[in-house]
Design a protein around this motif. Structure first.
Motif, PDB file in Angstrom:
ATOM      1  N   TRP A   3       0.918  -1.121   0.103  1.00  0.00           N
ATOM      2  CA  TRP A   3      -0.050  -0.040  -0.052  1.00  0.00           C
ATOM      3  C   TRP A   3       0.973   1.197  -0.082  1.00  0.00           C
ATOM      4  O   TRP A   3       1.974   1.158   0.747  1.00  0.00           O
ATOM      5  CB  TRP A   3      -0.728   0.012   1.200  1.00  0.00           C
ATOM      6  N   TYR A   6      -0.177   7.403   0.561  1.00  0.00           N
ATOM      7  CA  TYR A   6      -1.600   7.952   0.096  1.00  0.00           C
ATOM      8  C   TYR A   6      -2.953   7.073   0.210  1.00  0.00           C
ATOM      9  O   TYR A   6      -3.873   7.653   0.834  1.00  0.00           O
ATOM     10  CB  TYR A   6      -1.459   8.238  -1.521  1.00  0.00           C
ATOM     11  N   SER A   7      -2.718   5.807  -0.084  1.00  0.00           N
ATOM     12  CA  SER A   7      -4.026   4.987   0.090  1.00  0.00           C
ATOM     13  C   SER A   7      -4.080   4.526   1.527  1.00  0.00           C
ATOM     14  O   SER A   7      -5.242   4.518   1.952  1.00  0.00           O
ATOM     15  CB  SER A   7      -3.477   3.501  -0.653  1.00  0.00           C
ATOM     16  N   LYS A  10      -5.898   7.514   3.261  1.00  0.00           N
ATOM     17  CA  LYS A  10      -7.342   7.460   2.782  1.00  0.00           C
ATOM     18  C   LYS A  10      -7.986   6.270   3.346  1.00  0.00           C
ATOM     19  O   LYS A  10      -9.243   6.670   3.910  1.00  0.00           O
ATOM     20  CB  LYS A  10      -7.118   7.270   1.310  1.00  0.00           C
ATOM     21  N   TYR A  21     -13.697   8.331   1.674  1.00  0.00           N
ATOM     22  CA  TYR A  21     -12.994   8.021   0.407  1.00  0.00           C
ATOM     23  C   TYR A  21     -13.864   7.394  -0.638  1.00  0.00           C
ATOM     24  O   TYR A  21     -14.341   6.361  -0.267  1.00  0.00           O
ATOM     25  CB  TYR A  21     -11.781   7.199   0.746  1.00  0.00           C
ATOM     26  N   ALA A  23     -13.838   5.438  -4.203  1.00  0.00           N
ATOM     27  CA  ALA A  23     -12.700   4.756  -4.826  1.00  0.00           C
ATOM     28  C   ALA A  23     -12.888   5.089  -6.358  1.00  0.00           C
ATOM     29  O   ALA A  23     -13.730   5.778  -6.691  1.00  0.00           O
ATOM     30  CB  ALA A  23     -13.045   3.227  -4.791  1.00  0.00           C
ATOM     31  N   ASP A  88      -4.875   5.921 -10.172  1.00  0.00           N
ATOM     32  CA  ASP A  88      -5.963   6.498 -10.151  1.00  0.00           C
ATOM     33  C   ASP A  88      -6.209   7.409 -11.339  1.00  0.00           C
ATOM     34  O   ASP A  88      -7.237   8.112 -11.519  1.00  0.00           O
ATOM     35  CB  ASP A  88      -6.530   7.055  -9.074  1.00  0.00           C
ATOM     36  N   ASN A  94      -2.288   9.665  -8.679  1.00  0.00           N
ATOM     37  CA  ASN A  94      -2.017   9.162  -7.376  1.00  0.00           C
ATOM     38  C   ASN A  94      -1.604   7.436  -7.348  1.00  0.00           C
ATOM     39  O   ASN A  94      -2.448   6.957  -7.776  1.00  0.00           O
ATOM     40  CB  ASN A  94      -2.930   9.397  -6.076  1.00  0.00           C
ATOM     41  N   LEU A  96      -1.602   4.169  -6.102  1.00  0.00           N
ATOM     42  CA  LEU A  96      -2.340   3.411  -4.778  1.00  0.00           C
ATOM     43  C   LEU A  96      -1.686   2.117  -4.268  1.00  0.00           C
ATOM     44  O   LEU A  96      -1.828   1.919  -2.994  1.00  0.00           O
ATOM     45  CB  LEU A  96      -3.798   2.991  -5.653  1.00  0.00           C
ATOM     46  N   ARG A  97      -1.157   1.382  -5.084  1.00  0.00           N
ATOM     47  CA  ARG A  97      -0.397   0.109  -4.834  1.00  0.00           C
ATOM     48  C   ARG A  97       0.807  -0.047  -5.642  1.00  0.00           C
ATOM     49  O   ARG A  97       0.821   0.483  -6.785  1.00  0.00           O
ATOM     50  CB  ARG A  97      -1.380  -0.991  -4.831  1.00  0.00           C
TER      51      ARG A  97
END
Length: 125
Positions: A3, A6-7, A10, A21, A23, A88, A94, A96-97
């Motif tokens: 992760w 950022y994620s 959130k 948040y 998705a 995203d 951003n 995310l993973r």
């Protein structure tokens, strides 16, 4: 699969009721030479673009890509791909993973990188 900060922030805020948040409507897969959370760099080739990716609901703590993902044919050598990231946005956005590919792969001009369904895994921990 890691992760990003950022994620994690959130999700933490959402679960604790601090902030909602939503998705992203669309997720994008990016390919990297090296770890994107370290000194890794995203592929750079005029033919390269992040690709839309979707994932299954988590089962036993793991989600996998629910469909095939095919990148454009390389027009230049991409180097050796070792990692991927989920964003995203198709550009910028951003992260995310991030995680490692099951096997590093060198990409030469003319190669097409393809991921069959269920070949990319995201774990919840």
């Amino acid at each position: 699969m890691t992760w990003t900060t950022y994620s994690a922030n959130k999700i933490n805020d959402h679960v604790l009721g601090v902030a909602s948040y939503t998705a992203p409507a669309t997720l994008y897969l990016a390919l990297y030479i090296g770890d994107p959370l370290g000194a890794g760099t995203e592929v750079s080739d005029p033919a390269y673009a992040r690709k839309v990716v979707a994932f299954s609901a988590a089962a036993a703590g793991t989600s996998t890509n629910s469909g095939e993902v095919i990148f454009n044919q390389a027009t230049e050598g991409w180097g050796t791909l070792s990692h991927f990231a989920v964003f995203d946005a198709v550009t910028g956005g951003n992260m995310l993973r991030a995680g490692s590919l099951a096997q590093a792969e060198g990409v030469n001009p003319g190669n097409v990188i393809r991921f069959d369904p269920s070949t990319l895994s995201l774990t919840t921990v």
